[in-house]
Write a protein that holds these residues in place. Structure first.
Motif, PDB file in Angstrom:
ATOM      1  N   ALA A   1      69.363   6.795  -5.611  1.00 42.89           N
ATOM      2  CA  ALA A   1      70.116   6.995  -6.855  1.00 42.89           C
ATOM      3  C   ALA A   1      70.045   5.755  -7.736  1.00 42.89           C
ATOM      4  N   THR A   2      70.095   4.577  -7.131  1.00 40.85           N
ATOM      5  CA  THR A   2      70.003   3.330  -7.887  1.00 40.85           C
ATOM      6  C   THR A   2      68.631   3.196  -8.526  1.00 40.85           C
ATOM      7  N   LEU A   3      67.588   3.545  -7.776  1.00 41.67           N
ATOM      8  CA  LEU A   3      66.244   3.502  -8.354  1.00 41.67           C
ATOM      9  C   LEU A   3      66.144   4.443  -9.542  1.00 41.67           C
ATOM     10  N   LYS A   4      66.588   5.671  -9.368  1.00 44.56           N
ATOM     11  CA  LYS A   4      66.526   6.641 -10.467  1.00 44.56           C
ATOM     12  C   LYS A   4      67.304   6.145 -11.681  1.00 44.56           C
ATOM     13  N   ALA A   5      68.492   5.608 -11.446  1.00 49.55           N
ATOM     14  CA  ALA A   5      69.319   5.103 -12.551  1.00 49.55           C
ATOM     15  C   ALA A   5      68.643   3.924 -13.257  1.00 49.55           C
ATOM     16  N   SER A   6      67.768   3.244 -12.542  1.00 44.36           N
ATOM     17  CA  SER A   6      67.026   2.107 -13.115  1.00 44.36           C
ATOM     18  C   SER A   6      65.705   2.536 -13.753  1.00 44.36           C
ATOM     19  N   GLY A   7      65.401   3.829 -13.688  1.00 47.07           N
ATOM     20  CA  GLY A   7      64.157   4.331 -14.275  1.00 47.07           C
ATOM     21  C   GLY A   7      62.950   4.214 -13.363  1.00 47.07           C
ATOM     22  N   ILE A   8      63.193   4.082 -12.055  1.00 45.54           N
ATOM     23  CA  ILE A   8      62.112   3.897 -11.081  1.00 45.54           C
ATOM     24  C   ILE A   8      61.973   5.141 -10.209  1.00 45.54           C
ATOM     25  N   GLY A   9      60.733   5.592 -10.037  1.00 42.35           N
ATOM     26  CA  GLY A   9      60.435   6.703  -9.161  1.00 42.35           C
ATOM     27  C   GLY A   9      59.533   6.270  -8.012  1.00 42.35           C
ATOM     28  N   LEU A  10      59.486   7.085  -6.966  1.00 43.65           N
ATOM     29  CA  LEU A  10      58.662   6.800  -5.782  1.00 43.65           C
ATOM     30  C   LEU A  10      57.825   8.021  -5.421  1.00 43.65           C
ATOM     31  N   TRP A  11      56.630   7.751  -4.960  1.00 46.21           N
ATOM     32  CA  TRP A  11      55.799   8.789  -4.365  1.00 46.21           C
ATOM     33  C   TRP A  11      54.637   8.101  -3.668  1.00 46.21           C
ATOM     34  N   ASP A  12      53.664   8.887  -3.234  1.00 49.87           N
ATOM     35  CA  ASP A  12      52.487   8.362  -2.559  1.00 49.87           C
ATOM     36  C   ASP A  12      51.236   8.969  -3.170  1.00 49.87           C
ATOM     37  N   VAL A  13      50.104   8.336  -2.926  1.00 47.66           N
ATOM     38  CA  VAL A  13      48.831   8.855  -3.429  1.00 47.66           C
ATOM     39  C   VAL A  13      48.204   9.838  -2.444  1.00 47.66           C
ATOM     40  N   ILE A  14      48.657   9.819  -1.199  1.00 48.59           N
ATOM     41  CA  ILE A  14      48.115  10.705  -0.170  1.00 48.59           C
ATOM     42  C   ILE A  14      49.207  11.697   0.235  1.00 48.59           C
ATOM     43  N   ALA A  15      48.904  12.978   0.107  1.00 46.92           N
ATOM     44  CA  ALA A  15      49.860  14.019   0.481  1.00 46.92           C
ATOM     45  C   ALA A  15      49.890  14.222   1.992  1.00 46.92           C
ATOM     46  N   SER A  16      48.705  14.163   2.616  1.00 45.74           N
ATOM     47  CA  SER A  16      48.609  14.310   4.065  1.00 45.74           C
ATOM     48  C   SER A  16      47.287  13.728   4.531  1.00 45.74           C
ATOM     49  N   ALA A  17      47.239  13.388   5.817  1.00 43.39           N
ATOM     50  CA  ALA A  17      46.024  12.812   6.391  1.00 43.39           C
ATOM     51  C   ALA A  17      46.115  12.835   7.904  1.00 43.39           C
ATOM     52  N   ASP A  18      44.967  12.710   8.555  1.00 48.73           N
ATOM     53  CA  ASP A  18      44.926  12.457   9.992  1.00 48.73           C
ATOM     54  C   ASP A  18      45.160  10.967  10.173  1.00 48.73           C
ATOM     55  N   ARG A  19      46.106  10.608  11.033  1.00 51.76           N
ATOM     56  CA  ARG A  19      46.343   9.182  11.284  1.00 51.76           C
ATOM     57  C   ARG A  19      47.073   9.006  12.603  1.00 51.76           C
ATOM     58  N   THR A  20      46.567   8.114  13.418  1.00 51.15           N
ATOM     59  CA  THR A  20      47.259   7.674  14.613  1.00 51.15           C
ATOM     60  C   THR A  20      47.975   6.388  14.240  1.00 51.15           C
ATOM     61  N   GLY A  21      49.271   6.321  14.474  1.00 45.05           N
ATOM     62  CA  GLY A  21      50.038   5.135  14.117  1.00 45.05           C
ATOM     63  C   GLY A  21      50.356   5.112  12.633  1.00 45.05           C
ATOM     64  N   SER A  22      50.600   3.911  12.123  1.00 46.92           N
ATOM     65  CA  SER A  22      51.074   3.766  10.751  1.00 46.92           C
ATOM     66  C   SER A  22      50.149   2.990   9.836  1.00 46.92           C
ATOM     67  N   LEU A  23      49.083   2.424  10.375  1.00 52.80           N
ATOM     68  CA  LEU A  23      48.227   1.574   9.553  1.00 52.80           C
ATOM     69  C   LEU A  23      47.383   2.385   8.565  1.00 52.80           C
ATOM     70  N   ASP A  24      47.263   1.875   7.348  1.00 47.75           N
ATOM     71  CA  ASP A  24      46.412   2.521   6.349  1.00 47.75           C
ATOM     72  C   ASP A  24      44.968   2.612   6.826  1.00 47.75           C
ATOM     73  N   ALA A  25      44.536   1.623   7.586  1.00 45.94           N
ATOM     74  CA  ALA A  25      43.152   1.600   8.072  1.00 45.94           C
ATOM     75  C   ALA A  25      42.848   2.779   9.000  1.00 45.94           C
ATOM     76  N   ALA A  26      43.880   3.374   9.569  1.00 42.44           N
ATOM     77  CA  ALA A  26      43.691   4.504  10.492  1.00 42.44           C
ATOM     78  C   ALA A  26      43.693   5.858   9.787  1.00 42.44           C
ATOM     79  N   ILE A  27      43.873   5.871   8.476  1.00 43.60           N
ATOM     80  CA  ILE A  27      43.919   7.138   7.737  1.00 43.60           C
ATOM     81  C   ILE A  27      42.531   7.766   7.685  1.00 43.60           C
TER      82      ILE A  27
END
Length: 164
Positions: free
Chosen positions: A65-91
Motif C-alpha cells: 500500500a505504501t508503494l502504491k501510495a508513492s506511485g511505485i508498482g512491482l512486477w517481473d519480466v518472467i511470468a514462468s520458467a523452469d528453475r531449480t532453486g532461486s538463482l537467475d542463472a538457473a532459469i
C-alpha cells in the motif's frame, strides 16, 4: 530436476509512475507468496529509502500500500520458467510477462526500473525503444548479488528523482 515456477500478479494502479521489474520470484518469495520475502534480500530496505519509510517494519500488505501510495508498482519480466532453486542463472525456458499490455493500462507511468541484470536484459528486449519511458538499470537487491548495501543504495536512491 528443474520445476516450473510461476510469478505473481503485478502490484500497480492508475497512479503508478515508476514500475520496478524483477526477473522471477525466488523460492522464499514463492513460499510466502510475497515479493522479495527472502530475509537477506535488500529490496525493502532499498526502496524504503526511496519513499522515506521503514518498510521492513510494516506488514507485507502495508508495504504494498505504501508503494502504491508513492506511485511505485512491482512486477517481473518472467511470468514462468523452469528453475531449480532461486538463482537467475538457473532459469530455463522463460515465458515473458505481457509488459506492453500492463504498461498500456498505466496512464501516469514515467519510468521502468530493472532490479538486476537479467531483469534489465529481458525487460529492455521486451520493451524495445519505447518512447516516453525512462529505463533504469539497478544493481540486484538479491543477497546472491554480493555488493555492499551502500553501493546498491547509491544507485537505488536515484529513483527518488523519477517520482517527482
Amino acid at each position: 530436476m528443474p520445476t516450473i515456477k510461476q510469478g505473481f500478479a503485478p502490484v500497480v494502479d492508475e497512479s503508478t509512475r515508476l514500475l520496478i521489474l524483477g526477473s522471477l520470484p525466488g523460492d522464499a518469495s514463492l513460499a510466502a507468496q510475497e515479493y522479495y520475502a527472502h530475509p537477506r534480500n535488500a529490496f525493502w530496505r532499498l526502496i524504503g529509502r526511496v519513499v522515506g519509510k521503514d518498510l521492513c517494519a510494516l506488514p507485507y500488505l502495508e508495504r504494498l500500500a505504501t508503494l502504491k501510495a508513492s506511485g511505485i508498482g512491482l512486477w517481473d519480466v518472467i511470468a514462468s520458467a523452469d528453475r531449480t532453486g532461486s538463482l537467475d542463472a538457473a532459469i530455463r525456458s522463460p515465458r515473458a510477462t505481457d509488459l506492453h499490455g500492463l504498461i498500456a493500462g498505466l496512464p501516469t507511468l514515467k519510468a521502468v526500473a530493472f532490479n538486476g541484470a537479467l531483469a534489465a536484459r529481458n525487460g529492455r528486449r521486451l520493451l524495445g525503444e519505447r518512447s516516453g519511458l525512462t529505463l533504469i538499470d539497478l544493481p540486484s537487491s538479491s543477497p546472491a548479488h554480493a555488493r555492499p548495501f551502500e553501493q546498491k543504495a547509491a544507485v537505488w536512491d536515484q529513483l527518488t528523482f523519477t517520482l517527482r
